[in-house]
Design a protein around this motif. Sequence first.
Motif, mmCIF file in Angstrom:
data_model
loop_
_atom_site.group_PDB
_atom_site.id
_atom_site.type_symbol
_atom_site.label_atom_id
_atom_site.label_comp_id
_atom_site.label_asym_id
_atom_site.label_seq_id
_atom_site.Cartn_x
_atom_site.Cartn_y
_atom_site.Cartn_z
ATOM 1 N N ALA A 98 50.380 33.806 47.121
ATOM 2 C CA ALA A 98 49.177 33.627 46.310
ATOM 3 C C ALA A 98 49.379 34.215 44.914
ATOM 4 O O ALA A 98 48.943 33.640 43.909
ATOM 5 C CB ALA A 98 47.977 34.268 46.994
ATOM 6 N N GLY A 99 50.049 35.385 44.836
ATOM 7 C CA GLY A 99 50.334 35.964 43.521
ATOM 8 C C GLY A 99 51.251 35.097 42.692
ATOM 9 O O GLY A 99 51.048 34.915 41.470
ATOM 10 N N ASP A 117 46.523 25.123 36.204
ATOM 11 C CA ASP A 117 45.213 25.123 35.554
ATOM 12 C C ASP A 117 44.463 26.380 35.975
ATOM 13 O O ASP A 117 44.870 27.128 36.874
ATOM 14 C CB ASP A 117 44.420 23.870 35.921
ATOM 15 C CG ASP A 117 44.349 23.647 37.431
ATOM 16 O OD1 ASP A 117 43.925 24.578 38.150
ATOM 17 O OD2 ASP A 117 44.740 22.557 37.900
ATOM 18 N N VAL A 118 43.329 26.611 35.315
ATOM 19 C CA VAL A 118 42.542 27.819 35.541
ATOM 20 C C VAL A 118 41.915 27.825 36.932
ATOM 21 O O VAL A 118 41.855 28.865 37.607
ATOM 22 C CB VAL A 118 41.454 27.954 34.456
ATOM 23 C CG1 VAL A 118 40.576 29.167 34.718
ATOM 24 C CG2 VAL A 118 42.086 28.044 33.080
ATOM 25 N N ALA A 156 41.558 30.246 42.385
ATOM 26 C CA ALA A 156 41.657 30.115 43.840
ATOM 27 C C ALA A 156 42.787 30.972 44.397
ATOM 28 O O ALA A 156 42.644 31.633 45.433
ATOM 29 C CB ALA A 156 41.857 28.642 44.219
ATOM 30 N N ALA A 157 43.926 30.996 43.691
ATOM 31 C CA ALA A 157 45.040 31.816 44.146
ATOM 32 C C ALA A 157 44.697 33.303 44.075
ATOM 33 O O ALA A 157 45.065 34.086 44.956
ATOM 34 C CB ALA A 157 46.279 31.512 43.312
ATOM 35 N N ALA A 158 43.971 33.701 43.004
ATOM 36 C CA ALA A 158 43.572 35.100 42.898
ATOM 37 C C ALA A 158 42.620 35.487 44.016
ATOM 38 O O ALA A 158 42.703 36.595 44.577
ATOM 39 C CB ALA A 158 42.920 35.346 41.538
ATOM 40 N N ASP A 167 30.089 36.408 47.708
ATOM 41 C CA ASP A 167 30.787 35.813 46.566
ATOM 42 C C ASP A 167 32.131 35.227 46.976
ATOM 43 O O ASP A 167 32.577 34.206 46.426
ATOM 44 C CB ASP A 167 30.978 36.857 45.463
ATOM 45 C CG ASP A 167 29.657 37.228 44.800
ATOM 46 O OD1 ASP A 167 28.708 36.415 44.883
ATOM 47 O OD2 ASP A 167 29.574 38.337 44.218
ATOM 48 N N GLN A 168 32.794 35.854 47.923
ATOM 49 C CA GLN A 168 34.061 35.302 48.397
ATOM 50 C C GLN A 168 33.849 33.941 49.043
ATOM 51 O O GLN A 168 34.650 33.017 48.846
ATOM 52 C CB GLN A 168 34.708 36.269 49.388
ATOM 53 C CG GLN A 168 35.202 37.561 48.767
ATOM 54 C CD GLN A 168 35.767 38.525 49.792
ATOM 55 O OE1 GLN A 168 35.722 38.247 50.998
ATOM 56 N NE2 GLN A 168 36.298 39.655 49.327
ATOM 57 N N SER A 169 32.786 33.785 49.815
ATOM 58 C CA SER A 169 32.499 32.483 50.416
ATOM 59 C C SER A 169 32.089 31.470 49.362
ATOM 60 O O SER A 169 32.463 30.295 49.431
ATOM 61 C CB SER A 169 31.396 32.622 51.472
ATOM 62 O OG SER A 169 31.815 33.451 52.542
ATOM 63 N N ARG A 170 31.314 31.921 48.374
ATOM 64 C CA ARG A 170 30.918 31.005 47.306
ATOM 65 C C ARG A 170 32.130 30.525 46.516
ATOM 66 O O ARG A 170 32.183 29.365 46.083
ATOM 67 C CB ARG A 170 29.933 31.700 46.376
ATOM 68 C CG ARG A 170 28.593 32.054 47.023
ATOM 69 C CD ARG A 170 27.607 32.589 46.000
ATOM 70 N NE ARG A 170 26.350 33.010 46.624
ATOM 71 C CZ ARG A 170 25.968 34.271 46.749
ATOM 72 N NH1 ARG A 170 26.743 35.245 46.295
ATOM 73 N NH2 ARG A 170 24.824 34.561 47.317
ATOM 74 N N ALA A 171 33.108 31.407 46.324
ATOM 75 C CA ALA A 171 34.301 31.013 45.575
ATOM 76 C C ALA A 171 35.102 29.952 46.306
ATOM 77 O O ALA A 171 35.881 29.215 45.691
ATOM 78 C CB ALA A 171 35.173 32.238 45.314
ATOM 79 N N LEU A 172 34.918 29.846 47.640
ATOM 80 C CA LEU A 172 35.608 28.821 48.408
ATOM 81 C C LEU A 172 34.833 27.518 48.472
ATOM 82 O O LEU A 172 35.226 26.603 49.197
ATOM 83 C CB LEU A 172 35.860 29.333 49.833
ATOM 84 C CG LEU A 172 36.811 30.536 49.936
ATOM 85 C CD1 LEU A 172 36.907 31.010 51.379
ATOM 86 C CD2 LEU A 172 38.183 30.174 49.408
ATOM 87 N N GLY A 173 33.741 27.437 47.734
ATOM 88 C CA GLY A 173 33.003 26.184 47.627
ATOM 89 C C GLY A 173 31.802 26.064 48.525
ATOM 90 O O GLY A 173 31.220 24.980 48.625
#
Length: 380
Positions: A207-208, A216-217, A222-224, A265-271
């Motif tokens: 992931a790093g 792209d950003v 997503a990787a972060a 927030d972690q779940s939200r970041a996954l869509g």
Amino acid sequence: MKLGGLGMIDRIAPWVLGAAVFLLSMASTAGSVGVRSSLPTPVLATVAACCGVAAGLARRRWWPLVVTGAVAYAWLVMWPAAVVASYYAGTRLHRGRDLWLYVGGAVALHALGGIVSAHAQGYRALVAGTLGNVLLMGSAMLGLPLVAGLWVRARRQVLDGMREQAGQLLREQVLRADQARDQERARIAREMHDVVAHRVSLMVLHAGALEVNAPDVRTAKAAALIGGVGREALTNLREVLGVLRSPEPVRGPQPTLADLDRLLDQSRALGIVVNRHDEGEARPLPPTAERTAYRVVQEALTNVHKHAGNAETDVHLRYRPAELEVLVRNRPRAGADGDLPGSGWGLVGLRERVELVGGRLEAGPWHGGGFQVLAGIPAA
């Protein structure tokens, strides 16, 4: 209740023994079970009372019973105290000089009593003065109680030895069980470290690398996120391994409701659209209750990720007077076949966690077509 009853019997037994010796002593001087005496009744009652008191105190002081029993028998052929003294001699004296000294003294006492009775007149000389009766009474009042006391002491020693042996075996069994448990914990910790920790570490490294070389950003974010979740998983895994390796590991701070927004927030970041709803007046709760509530939301969101895809999810925290109610409910997934997920091992473990703190957990479909997890956690 049984222990209390035994204690009561143990306290009453000396008084019962003293009363029995007193009554039998009076009966022996009245001629019922012995030789009738011509002395005044107050004198006989005094001697019998001394014998009874000495018998009642024999557990703490044995020699007064020996003295009173010897005097009463030689003087009045009053035998109950002498019988009890012989029994206590068998239970207390060791097989050696003390025991033989007592036997010699008892034989001399019976011989003296026989001589005194032989010089008396009437019924006493006939009953306690002849050689045959002296031998018979000596065997009955000296031999039988002494043998009974020796048998009781030997039985006590055998029982004490068996208890000690059983205690030793139990301690060895507990020690072996502790060693086996420690070895099993160490084996599980090694396997988890070799398999799970290694794979999660590789995931974080990949992931790093993806974050650095992302085209792209959006991909970099997503990787972060994946790397952050992986590092958090490694931290939790290290805590678990510490628990397995050591009975008293040093544990870091545990998540509480203050960390709930970060989890969402972690779940939200996954869509996934996650809506939080707080009902009632928020107040500090015991750490155990807050950790349990956090784990309920975490497990429910994990099930949403695995089984419901990007279904919209609502998280309700309801502060009741006596409990905190946690409700996690997801909408039906678009294009789903309608089959709802069953409660697997994750929900089973979650239910056990909630019940350990005295709460309740319900999981299943709801009328809106999705799945919900409802937990009631005591606030006290």
